[in-house]
Design a protein around this motif. Sequence first.
Motif, PDB file in Angstrom:
ATOM      1  N   PHE A  15       6.975  20.718 -22.047  1.00  0.00           N
ATOM      2  CA  PHE A  15       8.025  21.426 -22.797  1.00  0.00           C
ATOM      3  C   PHE A  15       7.458  22.655 -23.490  1.00  0.00           C
ATOM      4  N   PHE A  22      10.996  26.952 -24.984  1.00  0.00           N
ATOM      5  CA  PHE A  22      10.605  26.632 -26.356  1.00  0.00           C
ATOM      6  C   PHE A  22      11.135  27.678 -27.339  1.00  0.00           C
ATOM      7  N   SER A  25      14.916  27.566 -27.802  1.00  0.00           N
ATOM      8  CA  SER A  25      15.311  26.466 -28.686  1.00  0.00           C
ATOM      9  C   SER A  25      14.981  26.777 -30.136  1.00  0.00           C
ATOM     10  N   SER A  87      15.755  20.705 -25.240  1.00  0.00           N
ATOM     11  CA  SER A  87      14.452  20.042 -25.126  1.00  0.00           C
ATOM     12  C   SER A  87      14.433  19.008 -24.013  1.00  0.00           C
ATOM     13  N   ASN A  88      15.590  18.449 -23.711  1.00  0.00           N
ATOM     14  CA  ASN A  88      15.672  17.348 -22.742  1.00  0.00           C
ATOM     15  C   ASN A  88      15.850  17.824 -21.308  1.00  0.00           C
ATOM     16  N   THR A 121      11.304  14.241 -26.085  1.00  0.00           N
ATOM     17  CA  THR A 121      12.396  15.124 -26.510  1.00  0.00           C
ATOM     18  C   THR A 121      12.591  15.049 -28.014  1.00  0.00           C
ATOM     19  N   SER A 124       9.732  17.025 -29.797  1.00  0.00           N
ATOM     20  CA  SER A 124       9.912  18.473 -29.644  1.00  0.00           C
ATOM     21  C   SER A 124      11.081  18.974 -30.492  1.00  0.00           C
ATOM     22  N   SER A 125      12.182  18.216 -30.473  1.00  0.00           N
ATOM     23  CA  SER A 125      13.382  18.618 -31.221  1.00  0.00           C
ATOM     24  C   SER A 125      13.153  18.552 -32.721  1.00  0.00           C
ATOM     25  N   THR A 167      19.313  13.467 -29.440  1.00  0.00           N
ATOM     26  CA  THR A 167      18.390  13.122 -28.359  1.00  0.00           C
ATOM     27  C   THR A 167      18.936  11.965 -27.529  1.00  0.00           C
TER      28      THR A 167
END
Length: 297
Positions: A15, A22, A25, A87-88, A121, A124-125, A167
């Motif tokens: 990711f 990145f 997001s 992210s997913n 995910t 990252s989120s 998520t």
Amino acid sequence: MSTFKILLKRNIKLFFKDKGLFFTSLITPAILLVLYATFLGNVFEDSFLQVFSGVPSYDKKLIDGCVGGQLISSILAVSCVTVPFCSNMLMVQDKVNGSIRDITVSPVKSSTVALAYYFATLASSLIICFSATGLCLGYVATVGWYLSGADVLLIILDVFLLVLFGTALSSVINVFMSTQGQISAVGSIVSSVYGFICGAYMPISQFSPALQKTLSFLPGTYGTSLLRNHSLNGCFEEMRATGVPEEAVDGIRAVVDCDIKFFDNTVPEAAMFAVLCVTVTVLIALYVLLNKLKNKK
């Protein structure tokens, strides 16, 4: 457990390796903050000024603090759900480029693969959404800070729960996606529609009674309400100290969705937290089950 850790690290690295994904997001919440402050700030300010019209004296900074609290609660309510959809995308990308076949042919449980995608995910989120939270709190500090330490901690908790929800929701939906076009279309729909149905763009109190009752069944509604409560709690306390009648404060709370009703019954904050926690648990269980069924098929 070692296999899970390997898959988790692999998913997180991939990711962050995609710089375009990145930064897209990461910059989305910042863009929303600028757009909200530019186009919605005056609308929110006018609504609060009407309440203070009968108050002999008040600090203009309090109005700015109220507007700031409403703005950041709207931004975070949307970002905590839409960011996980970005992210997913790795889950779908692995299907497109065939990487998932290399993973599934190995002796790895489908539940392990599914949970590795979920927690990658989530991690990252959370990084992106907590960064957005810091940006939003910085904005409030510049316009009018009335938040207590407890309010800040509760806002962080709200963000955490909403990212868990976003998520889980994106994971369940992405199970059925198999092309880049599909996930892009779903992401666009969620980004444009979710803000309305959760009450971020326009308070649910402004909708028709039938629509209000319908939206009261959606968990995102309660996530937005929690953020509203904790972002504006300090402002409400200051209003009371300034001399704003309690009836007026209660009216504002109802208008900005701090008090959500479920069939004419006001939902307490504890129940809102419970709704989010139960929804996240159910969605994660459904996500793992769908992966198992799909693997058997």
